[in-house]
Design a protein around this motif. Structure first.
Motif, PDB file in Angstrom:
ATOM      1  N   UNK A  61       0.758  -1.160   0.152  1.00  0.00           N
ATOM      2  CA  UNK A  61       0.054   0.111   0.019  1.00  0.00           C
ATOM      3  C   UNK A  61       0.873   1.270  -0.038  1.00  0.00           C
ATOM      4  N   UNK A  62       1.993   1.243   0.893  1.00  0.00           N
ATOM      5  CA  UNK A  62       2.957   2.497   0.956  1.00  0.00           C
ATOM      6  C   UNK A  62       3.487   2.594  -0.784  1.00  0.00           C
ATOM      7  N   UNK A  63       4.083   1.638  -1.235  1.00  0.00           N
ATOM      8  CA  UNK A  63       4.438   1.822  -2.367  1.00  0.00           C
ATOM      9  C   UNK A  63       3.555   2.391  -3.389  1.00  0.00           C
ATOM     10  N   UNK A  64       2.312   1.659  -3.297  1.00  0.00           N
ATOM     11  CA  UNK A  64       1.489   2.423  -4.188  1.00  0.00           C
ATOM     12  C   UNK A  64       1.118   3.614  -4.225  1.00  0.00           C
ATOM     13  N   UNK A  65       0.929   4.117  -3.093  1.00  0.00           N
ATOM     14  CA  UNK A  65       0.863   5.599  -2.665  1.00  0.00           C
ATOM     15  C   UNK A  65       2.056   6.371  -3.209  1.00  0.00           C
ATOM     16  N   UNK A  66       3.138   5.999  -3.084  1.00  0.00           N
ATOM     17  CA  UNK A  66       4.236   6.683  -3.658  1.00  0.00           C
ATOM     18  C   UNK A  66       4.255   6.782  -5.133  1.00  0.00           C
ATOM     19  N   UNK A  67       3.877   5.747  -5.697  1.00  0.00           N
ATOM     20  CA  UNK A  67       4.000   5.602  -7.161  1.00  0.00           C
ATOM     21  C   UNK A  67       2.688   6.301  -7.745  1.00  0.00           C
ATOM     22  N   UNK A  68       1.558   6.448  -6.905  1.00  0.00           N
ATOM     23  CA  UNK A  68       0.487   7.216  -7.267  1.00  0.00           C
ATOM     24  C   UNK A  68       0.971   8.794  -7.460  1.00  0.00           C
ATOM     25  N   UNK A  69       1.854   9.168  -6.389  1.00  0.00           N
ATOM     26  CA  UNK A  69       2.008  10.624  -6.186  1.00  0.00           C
ATOM     27  C   UNK A  69       3.164  10.974  -7.506  1.00  0.00           C
ATOM     28  N   UNK A  70       3.841  10.014  -7.729  1.00  0.00           N
ATOM     29  CA  UNK A  70       4.595  10.003  -8.986  1.00  0.00           C
ATOM     30  C   UNK A  70       4.200  10.396 -10.004  1.00  0.00           C
ATOM     31  N   UNK A  71       3.071   9.577 -10.233  1.00  0.00           N
ATOM     32  CA  UNK A  71       2.213   9.556 -11.786  1.00  0.00           C
ATOM     33  C   UNK A  71       1.546  10.692 -11.632  1.00  0.00           C
ATOM     34  N   UNK A  72       1.275  11.216 -10.612  1.00  0.00           N
ATOM     35  CA  UNK A  72       0.397  12.711 -10.392  1.00  0.00           C
ATOM     36  C   UNK A  72       1.176  13.677 -10.960  1.00  0.00           C
ATOM     37  N   UNK A  73       2.586  13.626 -10.423  1.00  0.00           N
ATOM     38  CA  UNK A  73       3.503  14.935 -10.700  1.00  0.00           C
ATOM     39  C   UNK A  73       3.653  14.672 -12.271  1.00  0.00           C
ATOM     40  N   UNK A  74       4.011  13.562 -12.807  1.00  0.00           N
ATOM     41  CA  UNK A  74       4.520  13.402 -14.311  1.00  0.00           C
ATOM     42  C   UNK A  74       3.071  13.822 -15.137  1.00  0.00           C
ATOM     43  N   UNK A  75       1.876  13.415 -14.843  1.00  0.00           N
ATOM     44  CA  UNK A  75       0.679  13.805 -15.318  1.00  0.00           C
ATOM     45  C   UNK A  75       0.112  15.357 -15.204  1.00  0.00           C
ATOM     46  N   UNK A  76       0.565  15.940 -14.150  1.00  0.00           N
ATOM     47  CA  UNK A  76       0.450  17.412 -14.013  1.00  0.00           C
ATOM     48  C   UNK A  76       1.236  17.993 -15.018  1.00  0.00           C
ATOM     49  N   UNK A  77       2.652  17.790 -14.997  1.00  0.00           N
ATOM     50  CA  UNK A  77       3.580  18.535 -15.935  1.00  0.00           C
ATOM     51  C   UNK A  77       3.115  18.361 -17.236  1.00  0.00           C
TER      52      UNK A  77
END
Length: 119
Positions: free
Chosen positions: A95-111
């Motif tokens: 769950x923790x790794x999934x949260x980290x990866x979701x945050x990373x994907x959000x940064x990439x998507x927002x950019x």
């Protein structure tokens, strides 16, 4: 060039990993032209600084890069400096790794979204 503060996350595994899941969250300064370059540079730092070593009990300890989960544009400081580190323990590593990866994907998507608006 601009300065960014990036949170880089590592999972720490000792021996067979039969312990409470641990994560190290590091805040790093990154100098880059834009958010996309800053994210890529922070990710490269995370990958390059993964490590393995034997602890005092001769058990293998692995610091495995997970992802970059936060990125903030800031004023000039020192490139690559570690500003903050925290060991995170959790009962559910997945769950923790999934949260980290979701945050990373959000940064990439927002950019990516920001760049698409420019055209």
């Amino acid at each position: 060039m601009n300065w960014f503060l990036a949170k880089i996350v590592y999972q720490i595994v000792c021996g067979e990993g039969d312990h409470t899941a641990q994560f190290d969250e590091q805040l790093r300064l990154v100098q880059a032209a834009d958010e996309n370059e800053a994210f890529d540079k922070a990710k490269a730092i995370g990958e390059q600084e993964q490590e393995m070593f034997l602890n005092q009990q001769q058990k293998l300890v692995t610091w495995q890069f997970v992802n970059v989960c936060e990125l903030y544009k800031i004023s000039a400081l020192i490139d690559g400096a570690e500003l903050y580190s925290r060991i995170q323990e959790t009962d559910n590593a997945g769950s923790y790794i999934e949260l980290v990866n979701k945050k990373a994907a959000h940064i990439k998507a927002a950019n990516t979204h920001k760049y698409l608006q420019l055209f």
